[in-house]
Design a protein around this motif. Structure first.
Motif, PDB file in Angstrom:
ATOM      1  N   LYS A  57       0.880  -1.149  -0.089  1.00  0.00           N
ATOM      2  CA  LYS A  57      -0.039  -0.151   0.021  1.00  0.00           C
ATOM      3  C   LYS A  57       0.902   1.469   0.088  1.00  0.00           C
ATOM      4  CE  LYS A  57      -3.616   2.599   2.806  1.00  0.00           C
ATOM      5  NZ  LYS A  57      -4.323   2.369   3.891  1.00  0.00           N
ATOM      6  N   GLY A  58       0.711   1.914  -1.089  1.00  0.00           N
ATOM      7  CA  GLY A  58       1.426   3.312  -1.061  1.00  0.00           C
ATOM      8  C   GLY A  58       0.771   4.509  -1.367  1.00  0.00           C
ATOM      9  N   SER A  59       0.834   5.700  -0.522  1.00  0.00           N
ATOM     10  CA  SER A  59       0.150   6.734  -0.721  1.00  0.00           C
ATOM     11  C   SER A  59       1.211   8.139  -0.844  1.00  0.00           C
ATOM     12  CB  SER A  59      -1.114   6.928   0.193  1.00  0.00           C
ATOM     13  OG  SER A  59      -0.543   6.895   1.475  1.00  0.00           O
ATOM     14  N   GLY A  60       1.662   8.609  -1.886  1.00  0.00           N
ATOM     15  CA  GLY A  60       2.563   9.794  -1.528  1.00  0.00           C
ATOM     16  C   GLY A  60       3.875   9.199  -0.988  1.00  0.00           C
ATOM     17  N   PRO A  61       4.448   9.630  -0.174  1.00  0.00           N
ATOM     18  CA  PRO A  61       5.806   9.240   0.342  1.00  0.00           C
ATOM     19  C   PRO A  61       5.790   8.021   1.111  1.00  0.00           C
ATOM     20  CG  PRO A  61       5.300  11.239   1.606  1.00  0.00           C
ATOM     21  CD  PRO A  61       4.373  11.063   0.468  1.00  0.00           C
ATOM     22  N   SER A  62       4.472   7.680   1.860  1.00  0.00           N
ATOM     23  CA  SER A  62       4.331   6.690   2.688  1.00  0.00           C
ATOM     24  C   SER A  62       4.105   5.202   2.032  1.00  0.00           C
ATOM     25  CB  SER A  62       3.089   6.624   3.606  1.00  0.00           C
ATOM     26  OG  SER A  62       2.833   5.869   4.640  1.00  0.00           O
ATOM     27  N   PHE A  63       4.894   4.226   2.415  1.00  0.00           N
ATOM     28  CA  PHE A  63       4.933   2.860   1.687  1.00  0.00           C
ATOM     29  C   PHE A  63       4.896   2.045   2.745  1.00  0.00           C
ATOM     30  CE2 PHE A  63       6.508  -0.982  -0.042  1.00  0.00           C
ATOM     31  CZ  PHE A  63       5.752  -0.989  -1.051  1.00  0.00           C
ATOM     32  N   ILE A  64       3.970   0.902   2.591  1.00  0.00           N
ATOM     33  CA  ILE A  64       3.907  -0.316   3.619  1.00  0.00           C
ATOM     34  C   ILE A  64       3.811  -1.630   2.823  1.00  0.00           C
ATOM     35  CG2 ILE A  64       1.652   0.025   3.920  1.00  0.00           C
ATOM     36  CD1 ILE A  64       1.953  -0.825   6.877  1.00  0.00           C
ATOM     37  N   ALA A  65       4.709  -2.452   3.302  1.00  0.00           N
ATOM     38  CA  ALA A  65       4.478  -4.075   2.588  1.00  0.00           C
ATOM     39  C   ALA A  65       4.368  -4.901   3.773  1.00  0.00           C
ATOM     40  CB  ALA A  65       5.751  -4.253   1.729  1.00  0.00           C
ATOM     41  N   LEU A  66       3.322  -5.815   3.463  1.00  0.00           N
ATOM     42  CA  LEU A  66       2.889  -7.032   4.432  1.00  0.00           C
ATOM     43  C   LEU A  66       3.160  -8.183   3.751  1.00  0.00           C
ATOM     44  CD1 LEU A  66       0.068  -6.745   6.776  1.00  0.00           C
ATOM     45  CD2 LEU A  66       0.321  -8.929   5.551  1.00  0.00           C
ATOM     46  N   LEU A  67       3.776  -9.184   4.421  1.00  0.00           N
ATOM     47  CA  LEU A  67       4.264 -10.341   4.082  1.00  0.00           C
ATOM     48  C   LEU A  67       3.648 -11.562   5.079  1.00  0.00           C
ATOM     49  CD1 LEU A  67       5.627 -11.931   1.697  1.00  0.00           C
ATOM     50  CD2 LEU A  67       7.526 -12.285   3.380  1.00  0.00           C
ATOM     51  N   VAL A  68       2.570 -12.381   4.650  1.00  0.00           N
ATOM     52  CA  VAL A  68       1.993 -13.242   5.259  1.00  0.00           C
ATOM     53  C   VAL A  68       2.424 -14.743   5.158  1.00  0.00           C
ATOM     54  CG1 VAL A  68      -0.203 -13.249   3.796  1.00  0.00           C
ATOM     55  CG2 VAL A  68      -0.359 -14.139   6.201  1.00  0.00           C
ATOM     56  N   TYR A  69       2.589 -15.444   6.258  1.00  0.00           N
ATOM     57  CA  TYR A  69       2.589 -17.033   6.312  1.00  0.00           C
ATOM     58  C   TYR A  69       1.857 -17.478   7.269  1.00  0.00           C
ATOM     59  CZ  TYR A  69       4.965 -21.558   6.096  1.00  0.00           C
ATOM     60  OH  TYR A  69       5.013 -22.907   6.066  1.00  0.00           O
ATOM     61  N   VAL A  70       0.618 -18.292   6.784  1.00  0.00           N
ATOM     62  CA  VAL A  70      -0.568 -18.585   7.434  1.00  0.00           C
ATOM     63  C   VAL A  70      -1.019 -17.626   8.574  1.00  0.00           C
ATOM     64  CG1 VAL A  70      -1.111 -20.550   8.804  1.00  0.00           C
ATOM     65  CG2 VAL A  70       0.631 -20.797   7.184  1.00  0.00           C
ATOM     66  N   ASP A  71      -0.401 -17.618   9.701  1.00  0.00           N
ATOM     67  CA  ASP A  71      -0.980 -16.417  10.566  1.00  0.00           C
ATOM     68  C   ASP A  71       0.272 -15.910  11.215  1.00  0.00           C
ATOM     69  OD1 ASP A  71      -0.033 -18.581  12.288  1.00  0.00           O
ATOM     70  OD2 ASP A  71      -1.505 -18.841  13.595  1.00  0.00           O
ATOM     71  N   ASP A  72       1.487 -16.047  10.566  1.00  0.00           N
ATOM     72  CA  ASP A  72       2.422 -15.175  11.094  1.00  0.00           C
ATOM     73  C   ASP A  72       2.804 -13.992  10.035  1.00  0.00           C
ATOM     74  OD1 ASP A  72       3.240 -16.554  13.064  1.00  0.00           O
ATOM     75  OD2 ASP A  72       3.871 -18.302  11.765  1.00  0.00           O
ATOM     76  N   ILE A  73       2.906 -12.825  10.357  1.00  0.00           N
ATOM     77  CA  ILE A  73       2.920 -11.752   9.539  1.00  0.00           C
ATOM     78  C   ILE A  73       4.114 -10.841   9.818  1.00  0.00           C
ATOM     79  CG2 ILE A  73       1.735  -9.554   8.829  1.00  0.00           C
ATOM     80  CD1 ILE A  73      -0.878 -10.809  10.028  1.00  0.00           C
ATOM     81  N   ILE A  74       4.723 -10.325   8.736  1.00  0.00           N
ATOM     82  CA  ILE A  74       5.786  -9.171   8.680  1.00  0.00           C
ATOM     83  C   ILE A  74       5.434  -7.947   8.118  1.00  0.00           C
ATOM     84  CG2 ILE A  74       8.149  -8.683   7.914  1.00  0.00           C
ATOM     85  CD1 ILE A  74       8.937 -11.585   8.138  1.00  0.00           C
ATOM     86  N   VAL A  75       5.583  -6.984   8.818  1.00  0.00           N
ATOM     87  CA  VAL A  75       5.361  -5.708   8.189  1.00  0.00           C
ATOM     88  C   VAL A  75       6.533  -4.702   8.094  1.00  0.00           C
ATOM     89  CG1 VAL A  75       3.918  -3.609   8.490  1.00  0.00           C
ATOM     90  CG2 VAL A  75       2.995  -5.528   9.179  1.00  0.00           C
ATOM     91  N   ALA A  76       6.730  -4.008   6.974  1.00  0.00           N
ATOM     92  CA  ALA A  76       7.890  -3.112   6.639  1.00  0.00           C
ATOM     93  C   ALA A  76       7.355  -1.940   6.039  1.00  0.00           C
ATOM     94  CB  ALA A  76       8.859  -3.839   5.573  1.00  0.00           C
ATOM     95  N   THR A  77       7.859  -0.924   6.527  1.00  0.00           N
ATOM     96  CA  THR A  77       7.358   0.355   6.287  1.00  0.00           C
ATOM     97  C   THR A  77       8.420   1.630   6.351  1.00  0.00           C
ATOM     98  OG1 THR A  77       5.607   1.929   6.445  1.00  0.00           O
ATOM     99  CG2 THR A  77       6.503   0.965   8.453  1.00  0.00           C
ATOM    100  N   ASN A  78       8.271   2.766   5.893  1.00  0.00           N
ATOM    101  CA  ASN A  78       8.983   4.050   6.000  1.00  0.00           C
ATOM    102  C   ASN A  78       8.169   4.801   6.891  1.00  0.00           C
ATOM    103  OD1 ASN A  78       7.138   4.500   4.279  1.00  0.00           O
ATOM    104  ND2 ASN A  78       8.565   5.600   2.848  1.00  0.00           N
ATOM    105  N   ASP A  79       6.766   4.361   7.440  1.00  0.00           N
ATOM    106  CA  ASP A  79       6.144   5.341   7.938  1.00  0.00           C
ATOM    107  C   ASP A  79       5.455   4.641   9.502  1.00  0.00           C
ATOM    108  OD1 ASP A  79       4.137   7.437   9.111  1.00  0.00           O
ATOM    109  OD2 ASP A  79       3.028   7.350   7.049  1.00  0.00           O
ATOM    110  N   LEU A  80       5.928   5.031  10.461  1.00  0.00           N
ATOM    111  CA  LEU A  80       5.617   4.413  11.592  1.00  0.00           C
ATOM    112  C   LEU A  80       4.198   4.477  12.022  1.00  0.00           C
ATOM    113  CD1 LEU A  80       8.585   4.868  14.096  1.00  0.00           C
ATOM    114  CD2 LEU A  80       8.305   3.030  12.717  1.00  0.00           C
ATOM    115  N   LYS A  81       3.520   5.648  11.669  1.00  0.00           N
ATOM    116  CA  LYS A  81       2.308   5.814  12.011  1.00  0.00           C
ATOM    117  C   LYS A  81       1.250   4.965  11.018  1.00  0.00           C
ATOM    118  CE  LYS A  81      -1.277   9.445  12.048  1.00  0.00           C
ATOM    119  NZ  LYS A  81      -2.463   8.828  11.347  1.00  0.00           N
ATOM    120  N   ALA A  82       1.848   4.609   9.745  1.00  0.00           N
ATOM    121  CA  ALA A  82       0.866   3.910   9.032  1.00  0.00           C
ATOM    122  C   ALA A  82       1.026   2.458   9.568  1.00  0.00           C
ATOM    123  CB  ALA A  82       1.605   3.544   7.605  1.00  0.00           C
TER     124      ALA A  82
END
Length: 423
Positions: A57-82
């Motif tokens: 998900k990206g909106s302007g300078p903010s970008f967030i990526a989410l990777l899911v394996y069953v019920d385990d999730i990794i979130v990477a972003t440059n915006d902590l508020k997101a």
């Protein structure tokens, strides 16, 4: 929960007793993923077509990526508020637990600092050695002896093949962070149906190699370019049982190793040139997939990827679209590389055999060449006393980077000279 057809009674309240947990049902994972993915799409995420477990998900300078394996999730972003907003949204839909900064995930150990990221599977490796009973064994310098050729009919059959199968199955999971094990595990996994004593001894040698450096893994520097560089190689008719060749390639994003593969080819190649050409086609497919993935991650990559091969004849076939009598038996899908060269997706280049990094993925090597290629791939042991931690390791990586740049410049010189000869 819905009542089965014909069981509902009008104007009557019903109570259902759940005798089996939904988590153990065969359709539980499918239903969970359908619910989770639909919730993310509703929140505004886009599902990747290159990897359906990746949501961005990206909106302007903010970008967030989410990777899911069953019920385990990794979130990477440059915006902590997101991330905070995402966790609040998921808490309204599911019962979640925030584990904080990524340090351990599905057996992967992640160490970070300003110089880069180190990924290894030290605990998982030590657990394997402990379960097999080789935690105190004598270490081995290399995972497989280059002078030994395993066959499916030589040696005595194992009385209990389950031990071998369980061992190789657990070692397969190590190859996601250790390209140095790809070739040896690829060979051992071909004898799962009827393992013999020589195969078990070869598996024990791999374990003794793991004892030498259980914390070995990949280092991804924080300062690196976004240029894709691929090395592909093949070992012609290397399988003594089927005479199939072995394909190996490794993909670098800048100076970071991001993808690699070792696989036996499905058909018999009539020459070493054909085997090399098939490996180039496999590497081309990987380049296309990685470019799709980079586009989903909003990483621009307009320049063509560079594909290095140590076979000049295979490079001539790839660059010349004219029909050749000697290549008419090759499947049409292998000629994909010709189209991608004309489209500007990739360019081919020659590299000497001593600088071919994919050589590590196609054959067993002696220790000097083995460790030389490992250093160029940035495969290091963070826990080694000689490493001194990830900070001191960056100095060694810098010298290795300079060595790779020198090798690349010499390869480009050879390539330009070759192109002049072709013209």
């Amino acid at each position: 929960m819905k009542m089965p057809p014909g069981y509902s009674i009008p104007n009557k309240e019903k109570v259902c007793k759940l005798k089996k947990s939904l988590y153990g049902l065969k359709q539980a994972s499918r239903q969970w993923y359908a619910k989770f993915s639909s919730s993310l799409l509703q929140y505004g995420f886009n599902q990747s077509r290159a990897d359906y477990t990746l949501f961005t998900k990206g909106s302007g300078p903010s970008f967030i990526a989410l990777l899911v394996y069953v019920d385990d999730i990794i979130v990477a972003t440059n915006d902590l508020k997101a991330v905070s907003d995402l966790k609040e949204f998921l808490a309204t839909k599911f019962k979640i637990k925030d584990l904080g900064c990524l340090k351990y995930f599905l057996g992967l150990e992640i160490a970070r600092n300003p110089t880069g990221i180190q990924i290894c599977q030290r605990k998982y490796t030590l657990d394997i050695l402990n379960d097999v009973g080789l935690l105190g064994c004598k270490p081995s310098l290399i995972p497989m002896d280059p002078n030994i050729k395993l066959c499916k009919d030589e040696g005595q059959l194992l009385d209990d093949p389950s031990e071998y199968r369980r061992m190789v199955g657990r070692l397969l999971y190590l190859t996601i962070t250790r390209p140095d094990l790809s070739y040896s595990i690829n060979i051992l996994s071909q004898y799962m149906s009827s393992p013999r004593v020589p195969h078990l001894h070869a598996a024990y040698k791999v374990l003794r190699y793991l004892k030498k450096s259980p914390g070995q893994g990949l280092f991804f520097p924080s300062s690196s370019s976004y240029h894709l560089t691929v090395y592909c190689d093949s070992d012609w008719a290397s399988c003594p049982d089927t005479r199939h060749s072995t394909t190996g390639y490794c993909v670098f994003l800048g100076h970071s190793l991001v993808s690699w593969k070792c696989k036996k080819q499905t058909t018999i190649s009539r020459s070493s040139t054909e085997a090399e050409y098939r490996s180039m086609a496999s590497a081309s497919c990987e380049i296309i997939w990685i470019k799709y993935l980079l586009a989903d991650l909003q990483v621009p990559h307009s320049q063509p990827a560079t594909l290095y091969c140590d076979s000049k004849s295979a490079l001539h076939i790839a660059s010349n679209p004219v029909f050749h009598e000697r290549t008419k038996h090759i499947e049409l899908d292998c000629h994909l590389i010709r189209d991608k060269i004309q489209e500007g997706v990739l360019t081919t280049a020659y590299t000497p055999s001593q600088s071919q990094l994919a050589d590590l993925l196609t054959k067993a090597l002696h220790s000097p060449m083995f460790y030389s290629l490992l250093l160029k791939m940035r495969v290091t042991d963070l826990h080694s006393p000689s490493c001194g931690g990830i900070l001191n390791q960056a100095k060694a990586m810098k010298s290795s980077q300079q060595h790779i740049m020198q090798a690349t410049s010499s390869q480009q010189t050879v390539t330009s000279h070759q192109n002049q000869q072709i013209m």
